[in-house]
Design an enzyme around this catalytic site. Structure first.
Site, mmCIF file in Angstrom:
data_model
loop_
_atom_site.group_PDB
_atom_site.id
_atom_site.type_symbol
_atom_site.label_atom_id
_atom_site.label_comp_id
_atom_site.label_asym_id
_atom_site.label_seq_id
_atom_site.Cartn_x
_atom_site.Cartn_y
_atom_site.Cartn_z
ATOM 1 N N ARG A 13 12.002 -25.420 -55.711
ATOM 2 C CA ARG A 13 11.950 -26.824 -55.286
ATOM 3 C C ARG A 13 12.421 -27.027 -53.851
ATOM 4 O O ARG A 13 12.289 -28.116 -53.300
ATOM 5 C CB ARG A 13 12.779 -27.692 -56.244
ATOM 6 C CG ARG A 13 12.184 -27.753 -57.644
ATOM 7 C CD ARG A 13 12.556 -29.001 -58.391
ATOM 8 N NE ARG A 13 13.994 -29.118 -58.609
ATOM 9 C CZ ARG A 13 14.567 -30.052 -59.363
ATOM 10 N NH1 ARG A 13 13.806 -30.932 -59.995
ATOM 11 N NH2 ARG A 13 15.864 -30.097 -59.520
ATOM 12 N N VAL A 16 11.276 -23.642 -48.715
ATOM 13 C CA VAL A 16 10.624 -22.330 -48.703
ATOM 14 C C VAL A 16 9.999 -22.017 -50.052
ATOM 15 O O VAL A 16 8.833 -21.623 -50.146
ATOM 16 C CB VAL A 16 11.632 -21.233 -48.308
ATOM 17 C CG1 VAL A 16 11.008 -19.853 -48.461
ATOM 18 C CG2 VAL A 16 12.112 -21.449 -46.875
ATOM 19 N N LEU A 106 14.709 -13.417 -49.029
ATOM 20 C CA LEU A 106 14.517 -14.186 -47.809
ATOM 21 C C LEU A 106 15.856 -14.470 -47.153
ATOM 22 O O LEU A 106 16.735 -15.091 -47.751
ATOM 23 C CB LEU A 106 13.782 -15.489 -48.096
ATOM 24 C CG LEU A 106 12.296 -15.285 -48.385
ATOM 25 C CD1 LEU A 106 12.007 -15.468 -49.852
ATOM 26 C CD2 LEU A 106 11.449 -16.229 -47.557
ATOM 27 N N SER A 108 17.700 -15.029 -42.976
ATOM 28 C CA SER A 108 17.728 -16.040 -41.921
ATOM 29 C C SER A 108 17.975 -15.361 -40.587
ATOM 30 O O SER A 108 18.653 -14.326 -40.515
ATOM 31 C CB SER A 108 18.841 -17.053 -42.203
ATOM 32 O OG SER A 108 19.135 -17.821 -41.059
ATOM 33 N N SER A 109 17.469 -15.958 -39.533
ATOM 34 C CA SER A 109 17.655 -15.387 -38.194
ATOM 35 C C SER A 109 19.112 -15.439 -37.742
ATOM 36 O O SER A 109 19.485 -14.782 -36.772
ATOM 37 C CB SER A 109 16.784 -16.125 -37.179
ATOM 38 O OG SER A 109 17.112 -17.503 -37.137
ATOM 39 N N CYS A 110 19.961 -16.199 -38.454
ATOM 40 C CA CYS A 110 21.373 -16.275 -38.062
ATOM 41 C C CYS A 110 22.115 -14.977 -38.354
ATOM 42 O O CYS A 110 23.285 -14.838 -37.993
ATOM 43 C CB CYS A 110 22.063 -17.446 -38.748
ATOM 44 S SG CYS A 110 22.305 -17.209 -40.521
ATOM 45 N N TYR A 137 27.539 -17.992 -43.817
ATOM 46 C CA TYR A 137 26.156 -17.932 -44.302
ATOM 47 C C TYR A 137 25.488 -16.648 -43.824
ATOM 48 O O TYR A 137 24.799 -15.957 -44.592
ATOM 49 C CB TYR A 137 25.386 -19.154 -43.801
ATOM 50 C CG TYR A 137 23.948 -19.217 -44.253
ATOM 51 C CD1 TYR A 137 23.637 -19.535 -45.568
ATOM 52 C CD2 TYR A 137 22.901 -18.979 -43.364
ATOM 53 C CE1 TYR A 137 22.312 -19.596 -45.990
ATOM 54 C CE2 TYR A 137 21.583 -19.035 -43.772
ATOM 55 C CZ TYR A 137 21.294 -19.354 -45.087
ATOM 56 O OH TYR A 137 19.985 -19.413 -45.500
ATOM 57 N N LYS A 141 23.877 -13.440 -45.991
ATOM 58 C CA LYS A 141 22.496 -12.984 -45.846
ATOM 59 C C LYS A 141 22.432 -11.504 -45.453
ATOM 60 O O LYS A 141 21.550 -10.764 -45.903
ATOM 61 C CB LYS A 141 21.755 -13.854 -44.832
ATOM 62 C CG LYS A 141 21.444 -15.259 -45.340
ATOM 63 C CD LYS A 141 20.551 -15.199 -46.558
ATOM 64 C CE LYS A 141 20.176 -16.580 -47.079
ATOM 65 N NZ LYS A 141 19.297 -16.497 -48.272
ATOM 66 N N ASN A 166 13.739 -20.261 -37.462
ATOM 67 C CA ASN A 166 14.010 -21.646 -37.872
ATOM 68 C C ASN A 166 12.772 -22.240 -38.544
ATOM 69 O O ASN A 166 11.678 -22.190 -37.984
ATOM 70 C CB ASN A 166 14.391 -22.490 -36.660
ATOM 71 C CG ASN A 166 15.640 -21.993 -35.977
ATOM 72 O OD1 ASN A 166 16.731 -22.087 -36.511
ATOM 73 N ND2 ASN A 166 15.487 -21.424 -34.794
ATOM 74 N N HIS A 180 19.000 -29.396 -40.849
ATOM 75 C CA HIS A 180 18.785 -28.644 -39.623
ATOM 76 C C HIS A 180 18.283 -29.573 -38.514
ATOM 77 O O HIS A 180 17.967 -30.737 -38.750
ATOM 78 C CB HIS A 180 17.801 -27.501 -39.869
ATOM 79 C CG HIS A 180 18.377 -26.403 -40.704
ATOM 80 N ND1 HIS A 180 18.028 -26.212 -42.025
ATOM 81 C CD2 HIS A 180 19.287 -25.443 -40.414
ATOM 82 C CE1 HIS A 180 18.702 -25.173 -42.504
ATOM 83 N NE2 HIS A 180 19.470 -24.691 -41.547
ATOM 84 N N ASP A 270 26.504 -26.655 -29.026
ATOM 85 C CA ASP A 270 25.090 -26.305 -28.900
ATOM 86 C C ASP A 270 24.668 -25.253 -29.918
ATOM 87 O O ASP A 270 23.510 -25.156 -30.282
ATOM 88 C CB ASP A 270 24.811 -25.727 -27.498
ATOM 89 C CG ASP A 270 24.415 -26.799 -26.504
ATOM 90 O OD1 ASP A 270 23.866 -27.833 -26.928
ATOM 91 O OD2 ASP A 270 24.668 -26.610 -25.300
#
Length: 313
Positions: A13, A16, A106, A108-110, A137, A141, A166, A180, A270
Site C-alpha cells: 500500500r 513503492v 529495496l 535507499s540512496s541514503c 535509517y 538499509k 529519491n 520527503h 540542507d
C-alpha cells in the site's frame, strides 16, 4: 517468474509497493499475496514466520519500511532503526527458511557516505561517514543489503538488492511532518495557492542537488531485474541526472500554478549536498527510465488532488 507464480509484495500500500503491484497486475500476474500492516505486523517475528510457513511465497518484493523526510528521520531515530531492522530481518530470514525462489530487497540512496564522490557508484558503500540526520535509517538499509549478501553467500539464496534514488509518485506521503521534499513542496504550494499566501517558506538554501525517479519507473526496473538479474552485488536505480532543490521548487510552483514568492530559510538544514546515482550498471543491463521529471510532477500533483480530503487542505 510465471504468471501463476506466488508473489508476495511486502508494503503493497506504500508508494513503492503499490507501484510494483500495479506493474505486476499490468503484466498479467494473478497469484499475488497482499497483507496490510494491521493484518500482518512485519516487526513480529512469530507472525511473519507463521505467514511464510502457511503461504510459502516463491518471489518476494520487500518494499515495506518505515520512511520519512529529514525531520522525521532525525526525530524518530530509534524507531527508524528498530522498525526497519525488524521488518527486513524477519522477512529475509523467513524467505530463506521457507525456500523462496528469489527475494528483492529495496534500499535507499541514503546508504552512501555524505561526501562520497559523485555520481554515487555501488562500490562507495561503507567508504565514509553517513549523513547524520538519516543515519539510523541508512544503517538499517545497509544491514538489509548485507543480510541479503550473507544469505546468498552462506545458503545460496537468490536474494538481490536495489538502491533507488529519491522517489515520488502515486500514493506518496504528503504529510508536512514526515514527508520527503517533493511531495511536501506540492502540498505547500497548493495550500499557498488556495489561501492566496504571498510567499512559501522552504527549508535550506535550495542549493543541494537531487535526482528524482517516478515510482512507476522504479516498479518497471524492479520487474525487469527480478526477471533478468541474479548477481551478488546490489544495483543503483535512478535516472542518471539531477536538479537543484531550487529548480525543483520552481518546477513544482509552475505545475501547481502558484504565483507568489519562495523564501528560503537558510537556518534550516540542507542535508547531503548532492546525491546522484551512477546507473551505468543498470543501463548496461538494458533498462532506462521513461518518465521525465515535469511529466512525473504533473501526474503526482493530480494524485495529491485526488487525496486532498485525507490531508484536510
Amino acid at each position: 517468474m510465471e504468471k501463476s507464480s506466488k508473489i508476495y509484495i511486502a508494503g503493497h500500500r506504500g508508494m513503492v509497493g503499490s507501484a510494483i503491484h500495479r506493474k505486476l497486475v499490468q503484466e498479467g500476474f494473478t497469484n499475488l499475496i497482499l497483507k496490510t500492516s494491521s493484518e500482518l505486523d512485519l516487526r513480529n517475528q512469530a507472525a511473519v514466520r507463521a505467514f511464510f510457513e502457511a503461504e510459502k511465497p516463491e518471489y518476494i518484493f520487500l518494499a515495506a519500511a518505515k520512511v520519512g523526510g529529514i525531520m522525521a528521520n532525525n526525530i524518530y531515530r530509534a524507531e527508524f532503526l528498530n522498525d526497519n531492522l525488524l521488518i527486513q530481518n524477519n522477512v529475509i530470514d523467513s524467505a530463506y527458511r521457507n525456500g523462496a525462489t528469489k527475494l528483492m530487497f529495496l534500499g535507499s540512496s541514503c546508504i552512501y557516505p555524505k561526501l562520497a564522490p559523485q555520481p554515487l557508484q555501488e562500490d562507495a558503500l561503507l567508504t565514509g561517514l553517513l549523513e547524520p540526520t538519516n543515519e539510523p535509517y541508512a544503517i538499517a538499509k545497509i544491514a538489509g543489503i548485507k543480510m541479503c549478501e550473507a544469505y546468498r553467500s552462506q545458503y545460496g539464496s537468490n536474494f538481490i538488492s536495489v538502491m533507488p534514488t529519491n522517489l515520488y509518485g502515486p500514493n506518496d506521503n504528503y504529510d508536512l511532518n514526515n514527508s520527503h521534499v517533493l511531495p511536501a513542496m506540492i502540498r505547500k504550494f497548493h495550500e499557498a495557492k488556495e489561501e492566496n499566501k504571498p510567499f512559501v517558506e522552504l527549508w535550506g538554501t535550495g542549493s543541494p542537488l537531487r535526482e528524482f525517479l517516478h515510482a512507476d519507473d522504479l516498479a518497471a526496473a524492479c520487474y525487469y531485474l527480478m526477471l533478468n538479474y541474479d548477481e551478488p552485488g546490489f544495483l543503483n536505480v535512478g535516472v542518471g541526472s539531477d536538479v537543484s532543490i531550487k529548480s525543483l521548487a520552481e518546477m513544482i510552483k509552475n505545475v501547481v500554478g502558484y504565483e507568489g514568492e519562495i523564501h528560503w530559510n537558510s537556518d534550516k538544514p540542507d542535508g547531503t549536498p548532492r546525491k546522484l546515482m551512477d546507473v551505468s550498471k543498470l543501463h548496461a543491463l538494458g533498462w532506462k527510465h521513461s518518465i521525465d521529471l515535469e511529466e512525473g510532477i504533473t501526474m503526482t500533483y493530480q494524485d495529491f488532488l485526488s487525496k486532498i480530503e485525507t490531508y484536510a487542505v
